[in-house]
Design an enzyme around this catalytic site. Structure first.
Site: not given
Ligand code: NVA
Ligand code: CP
Length: 300
Positions: A102, A129, A132, A219, A259, A287
């Protein structure tokens, strides 16, 4: 399929095959049937951003499959002090059987795959993502039975979630409507691809986008890494919210997805969130199953 870097790289058949295996793994887990397909395998999990779901679902997922997960915070790795990705990739390939990462730049994930010799899984970048959306598609099929010609409407920022939803949903023959403010559209290349398929519309009209939707998705307005823009974004995105007023334009049996984490009162109202919490938390659970399927496909 060697890696999971973005859903654009996968065929419709590859996506369906992951979803089918995910359903099987969920069934097995619910019925106490052990599955140690990844016995002795080691997954490194690099995190340059915070996470609840991704971390815990990958860590428990690899454990349930008989393998071992190593949580690797970028604060502790040399990568956080400037060691090049190409060196990190070659070193980790000597120890591990797979890497989940990540991070911010999609290029970093692509480079990890390019220079390493083991499967790489994108656990979220600024661009995509995919894990997800695999869980999301699994959840859509659980609730709706199939995909073809369902309408998914995404309300909010044209971010990593919007990009991956367009790719994943359209590959499974769903129609996608994105409602976002001008200047906050999803990735240009993905939008061009989606429009070519005839299945994507992008508009700044929230009600028009929601009209007739089978699935509503939203989101956060400010993703991780955009904390400094939060106040400005709260103004820009005001109105790009799923609420009891505009949800009426969707189909009666609409499912609502998020998400997570959610900001109640911003992209979704608290009452709509709670009314649809069954879908939203099934989505979060999935997930685990979807990522176990991805790991088995890539690491077995
Ligand atoms: N768009 C959000 C998704 C988190 C799972 C982010 O990138 O923070
Ligand atoms: N939806 C998601 O990826 O959650 P986290 O940021 O908690 O991993």
């Amino acid at each position: 399929m060697k890696h999971l870097l973005k859903l654009q790289d996968l065929t419709r058949e590859e996506i369906l095959s992951i979803l089918n295996l995910a359903d099987q793994l969920k069934y097995e887990r619910n019925h106490g049937i052990p599955n140690d397909s990844l016995r002795g395998k080691k997954l490194g999990m690099i995190f340059q951003k915070a996470s609840t779901r991704t971390r815990v679902s990958f860590e428990t997922g690899i454990y349930e499959l008989g393998g071992y997960g190593l949580f690797l915070s970028s604060h502790d790795l040399q990568i956080g002090r400037g060691e090049p990705v190409e060196d990190t990739a070659r070193v980790l390939s000597r120890y591990l059987d797979g890497i989940m990462i990540r991070t911010f730049a999609q290029k970093e994930v692509e480079d990890l795959a390019k220079y390493g010799t083991i499967p790489v899984i994108n656990g979220l970048t600024d661009y995509a993502h995919p894990c997800q959306v695999l869980a999301d598609l699994m959840t859509v099929r659980e609730y709706k039975g199939s995909f073809k010609n369902l309408k998914l409407t995404y309300v909010g920022d044209g971010n990593n979630m919007a990009n991956s939803l367009i790719a994943g949903c359209i590959k499974l023959e769903m129609n996608v409507a994105i409602a976002c403010p001008h200047g906050y559209e999803p990735d240009k290349a993905i939008v061009a691809w989606g429009k070519d398929t005839g299945r994507l519309t992008v508009t700044d009209d929230v009600e028009a986008a929601i009209s007739g939707a089978d699935v509503l998705y939203t989101d956060v307005w400010a993703s991780m890494g955009m904390e400094a823009e939060r106040e400005m974004r709260n103004r820009v995105f005001k109105g790009y919210q799923i609420n009891p007023g505009n949800i009426k334009a969707a189909k009666n049996d609409v499912m609502v997805m998020h998400c997570l984490p959610a900001h109640r009162g911003e992209e979704i109202t608290a009452d709509v969130f709670e009314e649809h919490s069954a879908e939203i938390f099934d989505e979060a659970e999935n997930r685990l199953h979807a990522q176990k399927a991805v790991m088995v496909k890539l690491m077995k």
